[in-house]
Scaffold this motif. Structure first.
Motif, mmCIF file in Angstrom:
data_model
loop_
_atom_site.group_PDB
_atom_site.id
_atom_site.type_symbol
_atom_site.label_atom_id
_atom_site.label_comp_id
_atom_site.label_asym_id
_atom_site.label_seq_id
_atom_site.Cartn_x
_atom_site.Cartn_y
_atom_site.Cartn_z
ATOM 1 N N ASP A 282 0.863 -1.187 0.102
ATOM 2 C CA ASP A 282 0.054 0.063 0.011
ATOM 3 C C ASP A 282 0.966 1.247 -0.071
ATOM 4 O OD1 ASP A 282 -2.927 0.994 0.561
ATOM 5 O OD2 ASP A 282 -1.731 2.162 1.760
ATOM 6 N N PRO A 283 0.552 2.242 -0.586
ATOM 7 C CA PRO A 283 1.339 3.509 -0.598
ATOM 8 C C PRO A 283 1.776 3.952 0.925
ATOM 9 C CG PRO A 283 -0.427 3.931 -2.346
ATOM 10 C CD PRO A 283 -0.714 2.561 -1.634
ATOM 11 N N SER A 284 0.812 3.551 1.761
ATOM 12 C CA SER A 284 1.329 3.985 3.056
ATOM 13 C C SER A 284 2.221 2.870 3.968
ATOM 14 C CB SER A 284 -0.066 3.746 4.278
ATOM 15 O OG SER A 284 -0.567 2.611 4.075
ATOM 16 N N ASP A 285 2.655 1.980 3.182
ATOM 17 C CA ASP A 285 3.792 1.078 3.308
ATOM 18 C C ASP A 285 5.053 2.110 3.429
ATOM 19 O OD1 ASP A 285 2.275 -1.058 4.247
ATOM 20 O OD2 ASP A 285 2.319 -1.637 2.320
ATOM 21 N N ILE A 286 5.117 3.081 2.526
ATOM 22 C CA ILE A 286 6.143 3.782 1.953
ATOM 23 C C ILE A 286 6.126 5.172 2.456
ATOM 24 C CG2 ILE A 286 7.805 4.662 0.190
ATOM 25 C CD1 ILE A 286 7.573 1.510 0.549
ATOM 26 N N LEU A 287 4.960 5.943 2.322
ATOM 27 C CA LEU A 287 4.674 7.357 2.835
ATOM 28 C C LEU A 287 3.644 7.357 4.094
ATOM 29 C CD1 LEU A 287 3.785 8.523 -0.709
ATOM 30 C CD2 LEU A 287 5.839 8.588 0.304
ATOM 31 N N PRO A 288 4.241 8.723 4.757
ATOM 32 C CA PRO A 288 3.537 8.622 6.096
ATOM 33 C C PRO A 288 2.146 8.872 5.941
ATOM 34 C CG PRO A 288 4.824 10.813 5.704
ATOM 35 C CD PRO A 288 4.893 9.573 4.476
ATOM 36 N N VAL A 289 1.367 8.491 6.940
ATOM 37 C CA VAL A 289 -0.110 8.873 7.302
ATOM 38 C C VAL A 289 -0.250 9.831 8.603
ATOM 39 C CG1 VAL A 289 -2.534 7.949 7.929
ATOM 40 C CG2 VAL A 289 -0.770 6.714 6.092
ATOM 41 N N PRO A 290 -0.549 11.227 8.359
ATOM 42 C CA PRO A 290 -0.744 11.814 9.524
ATOM 43 C C PRO A 290 -1.855 11.282 10.563
ATOM 44 C CG PRO A 290 -0.575 13.303 7.824
ATOM 45 C CD PRO A 290 -0.790 11.768 7.321
ATOM 46 N N GLY A 291 -1.533 11.213 11.945
ATOM 47 C CA GLY A 291 -2.284 10.508 12.555
ATOM 48 C C GLY A 291 -1.991 9.059 13.026
ATOM 49 N N CYS A 292 -1.032 8.498 12.169
ATOM 50 C CA CYS A 292 -0.636 7.198 12.446
ATOM 51 C C CYS A 292 0.920 7.263 12.424
ATOM 52 C CB CYS A 292 -0.887 6.329 11.340
ATOM 53 S SG CYS A 292 -2.588 5.829 10.978
ATOM 54 N N ASP A 293 1.469 8.120 11.790
ATOM 55 C CA ASP A 293 3.123 8.060 11.916
ATOM 56 C C ASP A 293 3.730 9.240 12.766
ATOM 57 O OD1 ASP A 293 3.478 5.812 10.304
ATOM 58 O OD2 ASP A 293 2.666 6.609 8.778
ATOM 59 N N PRO A 294 4.937 9.088 13.256
ATOM 60 C CA PRO A 294 5.600 10.380 13.747
ATOM 61 C C PRO A 294 6.092 11.204 12.899
ATOM 62 C CG PRO A 294 6.828 8.386 13.790
ATOM 63 C CD PRO A 294 5.657 7.919 13.253
ATOM 64 N N GLY A 295 6.930 12.077 13.089
ATOM 65 C CA GLY A 295 7.736 12.833 12.249
ATOM 66 C C GLY A 295 7.103 14.338 12.281
ATOM 67 N N SER A 296 7.350 15.249 11.434
ATOM 68 C CA SER A 296 6.723 16.647 11.505
ATOM 69 C C SER A 296 5.412 17.079 10.983
ATOM 70 C CB SER A 296 7.644 17.482 10.671
ATOM 71 O OG SER A 296 7.782 17.131 9.229
ATOM 72 N N LEU A 297 4.851 15.905 10.394
ATOM 73 C CA LEU A 297 3.494 16.322 9.558
ATOM 74 C C LEU A 297 2.457 16.681 10.705
ATOM 75 C CD1 LEU A 297 3.456 13.420 7.082
ATOM 76 C CD2 LEU A 297 3.470 15.957 6.666
ATOM 77 N N PRO A 298 2.415 15.817 11.823
ATOM 78 C CA PRO A 298 1.298 16.536 13.059
ATOM 79 C C PRO A 298 1.293 17.820 13.332
ATOM 80 C CG PRO A 298 2.173 14.054 13.534
ATOM 81 C CD PRO A 298 3.084 14.614 12.297
ATOM 82 N N ARG A 299 2.645 18.326 13.290
ATOM 83 C CA ARG A 299 2.953 19.789 13.770
ATOM 84 C C ARG A 299 2.508 20.619 12.789
ATOM 85 N NH1 ARG A 299 7.212 22.722 12.460
ATOM 86 N NH2 ARG A 299 8.583 20.740 11.733
ATOM 87 N N MET A 300 2.945 20.052 11.366
ATOM 88 C CA MET A 300 2.807 21.296 10.131
ATOM 89 C C MET A 300 1.184 21.252 9.685
ATOM 90 S SD MET A 300 6.138 20.742 7.825
ATOM 91 C CE MET A 300 5.893 18.953 7.423
ATOM 92 N N PHE A 301 0.655 20.267 10.008
ATOM 93 C CA PHE A 301 -1.062 20.112 9.436
ATOM 94 C C PHE A 301 -1.576 19.166 10.355
ATOM 95 C CE2 PHE A 301 2.051 19.382 5.847
ATOM 96 C CZ PHE A 301 1.454 20.548 4.935
ATOM 97 N N PRO A 302 -1.963 20.110 11.435
ATOM 98 C CA PRO A 302 -2.646 19.440 13.007
ATOM 99 C C PRO A 302 -3.819 19.027 12.505
ATOM 100 C CG PRO A 302 -2.608 21.891 12.957
ATOM 101 C CD PRO A 302 -1.522 21.485 11.873
#
Length: 425
Positions: free
Chosen positions: A303-323
């Motif tokens: 699945d594309p989510s096996d390679i790319l992040p999902v906000p709400g599931c994965d860590p990183g900066s996305l939760p901060r940038m797109f709350p």
């Protein structure tokens, strides 16, 4: 917001009010965007879709695609640790040089070095009498991309070799390594006090010089490539260039993008595999890339989510940038890759990815704010609102089920004493 939803609902192009920068500022700073469904490639949003911009770290999607197609999702990097010299073990000392034959493993860290150390300990090795020698390409730890990496081969070997030496000898650890050990020991079930204390001497050399026999000691294999790419993309780690360099680098990525884009208008330019410096794509080209990426994932039973992040599931900066994509009712609805540059090309903020509508249609999208300068928060929130409006226009988006969590560099890595090793001498 209501105006936006009505326009989207009618299926006509978006001239989004929130896409404008502000009063008195030029319209060339509007959001650029393009989105279409996967079933019929029906366009659901388009503005400046063929205008070239700097995609920043969205280039990492193309880098990941090139790696998957070239190497395969299950491929692993293999680092061999061999002995040069007499290679007997006397009083716990390996008699000779320890040679690291690197395979350019892009994600080798202290935790991986400890897997090797535990195998050396099983052989009864607590030190070597010779030097630490680096053959091939060996990394340990991060360099932070094109701008900061060490390009001098011997200096890089000494830097990486020094990190390996430090990891194997607890007397050299700093506070950070002690904390990393505690976390790794808990995950693996290692005894907390079983910290490695293997002395590797002081000298790091490049190349073993000559045709002398090398005696296998330990082999280390990395995580499967799919896990490695997910780690790089989730943290938007610019050291993904390590993945790209052995398989053609920016030239191969640009060629792949040209093949995917076909006769679509707009400039295609790739100078780095990480998205640093000056690169060029259009929003429509990015969406075409996303469909190619999705098709390759499907063929490889990913699945594309096996390679790319999902906000709400994965860590990183996305939760901060797109709350709002990471919290509440919108969490876990999108698979995304963001891109940010503060100074290059006057700055840019980009968001691209997929979501699945409640009607069962997959939608691929790209929205970009060229020349965003240092107003990144403003533009990220505008892009977030644009995406949420887009989801509303197609009847809402499905929420995904999170996976098992992001892997560590050693989650599926392994180290093993090599057959016919020094233990058999």
């Amino acid at each position: 917001m209501a105006v936006t939803r009505r326009l989207l609902g009618l299926g006509i192009g978006l001239m989004i009010v929130l896409g404008r920068i502000g009063w008195g500022e030029s319209s060339d700073q509007s959001l650029l965007f393009y989105a279409e469904t996967g079933n019929e490639h029906r366009v659901v949003a388009s503005q400046g879709a063929d205008q070239s911009f700097n995609p920043a770290s969205v280039i990492k999607v193309a880098t990941s695609l090139l790696a998957l197609e070239t190497l395969g999702p299950d491929s692993r990097y293999e680092t061999n640790f061999v002995c040069l010299g007499q290679c007997s073990i006397e009083n716990g000392l390996l008699q000779g040089d320890l040679v690291i034959i690197g395979d350019a493993d892009p994600d080798f860290h202290a935790e991986n070095a400890w897997l090797v150390a535990r195998e050396l300990a099983l052989l009864g090795i607590n030190g070597i009498t010779g030097d630490l020698v680096i053959e091939g390409v060996f990394f340990q730890g991060w360099e932070h991309g094109v701008e900061k990496r060490q390009t001098h081969a011997l200096r890089r070997a000494r830097l990486m070799g020094g990190r390996f030496q430090q990891a194997l000898d607890v007397t050299r650890w700093d506070r950070s390594l002690h904390a990393t050990w505690d976390e790794a020991a808990t995950r693996h079930g290692w005894a907390p006090d079983a910290k490695p204390a293997i002395s590797l001497g002081e000298t790091v050399q490049m190349g073993h010089g000559g045709n002398a026999a090398l005696h296998p000691v330990v082999r280390h294999r990395s995580n499967p490539l799919a896990l490695t790419l997910k780690r790089f993309d989730t943290f938007s780690n610019n050291d993904i260039i390590r993945v790209a360099d052995p398989i053609g680098g920016p030239t191969a990525i640009e060629r792949l993008l040209e093949e995917i884009a076909g006769d679509l208008p707009g400039e295609i330019k790739v100078t780095t595999a990480s998205g640093e410096r000056v690169n060029r794509l259009t929003a429509r080209q990015v969406v075409k890339l996303l469909w190619a990426f999705e098709a390759t994932c499907r063929e490889m039973e990913l699945d594309p989510s096996d390679i790319l992040p999902v906000p709400g599931c994965d860590p990183g900066s996305l939760p901060r940038m797109f709350p709002r994509l990471a919290q509440g009712e919108n969490a876990r609805t999108a698979i995304v890759k963001s891109g940010t540059l503060t100074n290059t090309d006057g700055g840019v903020a980009v968001l691209a990815g997929f979501f699945r509508s409640l009607k069962g249609e997959t939608v691929a999208f790209c929205v970009a704010a060229p020349r965003s300068g240092r107003r990144l928060t403003h533009f990220r929130l505008a892009e977030q609102d644009w995406l949420l409006d887009l989801m509303d226009s197609v009847g809402g988006a499905e929420r995904r089920i999170c996976g098992t969590g992001l892997a560590y560099s050693d989650t599926m890595a392994d180290a093993r004493v090599t057959r016919q090793s020094v233990a058999d001498k």
